[in-house]
Design an enzyme around this catalytic site. Sequence first.
Site, short mmCIF file in Angstrom:
data_model
loop_
_atom_site.label_atom_id
_atom_site.label_comp_id
_atom_site.label_asym_id
_atom_site.label_seq_id
_atom_site.Cartn_x
_atom_site.Cartn_y
_atom_site.Cartn_z
N ASP A 7 -8.66 24.13 61.99
CA ASP A 7 -8.83 23.58 60.64
C ASP A 7 -10.32 23.40 60.38
O ASP A 7 -11.00 22.73 61.17
CB ASP A 7 -8.12 22.23 60.51
CG ASP A 7 -6.62 22.33 60.74
OD1 ASP A 7 -6.11 23.46 60.79
OD2 ASP A 7 -5.97 21.28 60.87
N ASP A 124 4.71 21.45 53.31
CA ASP A 124 4.03 20.29 53.88
C ASP A 124 4.77 19.02 53.45
O ASP A 124 4.68 18.60 52.30
CB ASP A 124 2.58 20.26 53.39
CG ASP A 124 1.84 21.55 53.74
OD1 ASP A 124 2.06 22.06 54.85
OD2 ASP A 124 1.08 22.06 52.90
#
Length: 228
Positions: A7, A124
Site C-alpha cells: 500500500d 470493502d
Amino acid sequence: MIIPSIDIEGGRAVKRVQGRRGEYVFVGNPLALAERFKRAPLVHVVDLDGAEAGRPVNVSMIEKVAEILGGRCQLGGGIRSEEALKWALSACQTAVVGTMPFKQPELFRMLMANYGDRLAASLDVRQGQVAVEGWREAAASVEEALEALRGFGRLAALIVTAVDVEGTGAGFRLSFDAASLRDVAEKIFYAGGIRNCHDVQLALRAGFDGVIVGYALYRGDLKECADF
C-alpha cells in the site's frame, strides 16, 4: 495462495489501521518490498493517495514497483476513468476498482465489456456496509453491492476487505458466506486482520482462492506458510 500487499502513500509503503491516514503499524520502502516479493505469483498494490483523490497519484513509484514485479500485480486506488484503467493495465495484469461500479455504473459496464477479463472489484466492508471513495463513504449493504455486481457480468476477481480489522491483526473476519461470491468472479480473495498462518487457513477453508496480507507478512508472522 498468499498475496503480499504493498500500500503506497506519499511514495512510502505503509500499513494503515482500518484505513485511517496517519495511523500506521508499518512504514517502509515500496521498492524493497517489491524486491522481496517478486517471487510471489501475484502482489496486491494500492495507491492510497489515489483512492482518496479519485485518480492515480503515486504513478512513478507504482510503475517502478510493477517493473520489479514483472507485471505480476493487481493494482487499485483511484481508478475511476478509462484513462486510469488503461494506465493500470499497462503496469499490472489486473486493475482493481472499488468506487466505480457504484458511482459510475454505466462507465463500469462499458469497461467490463472491453476489459472484463482483467478487471477486479474490491468489496470493502465496514460495519456491514460497502465503503467507497477511499473508504470514506458507505455505498450499499453487502447484499445490495453483490446484486449490483452480478448485473455487470463475471469479473476476473473479487477482493473482500474486512475494513473493521484491516491493519489490526485481529484475525480473519467474514460476516457472510463466501460461496455467495462465486457467481460474481472467477477468483475470490480475502484481506483484513490476518495475523498468522491459522488465519490464512481459515480464509482458505471458507472458500477463498487467496489471502492478501501486509503487516503479518512484513513482521515475519507467516514464515510457516510463506517463503518470501
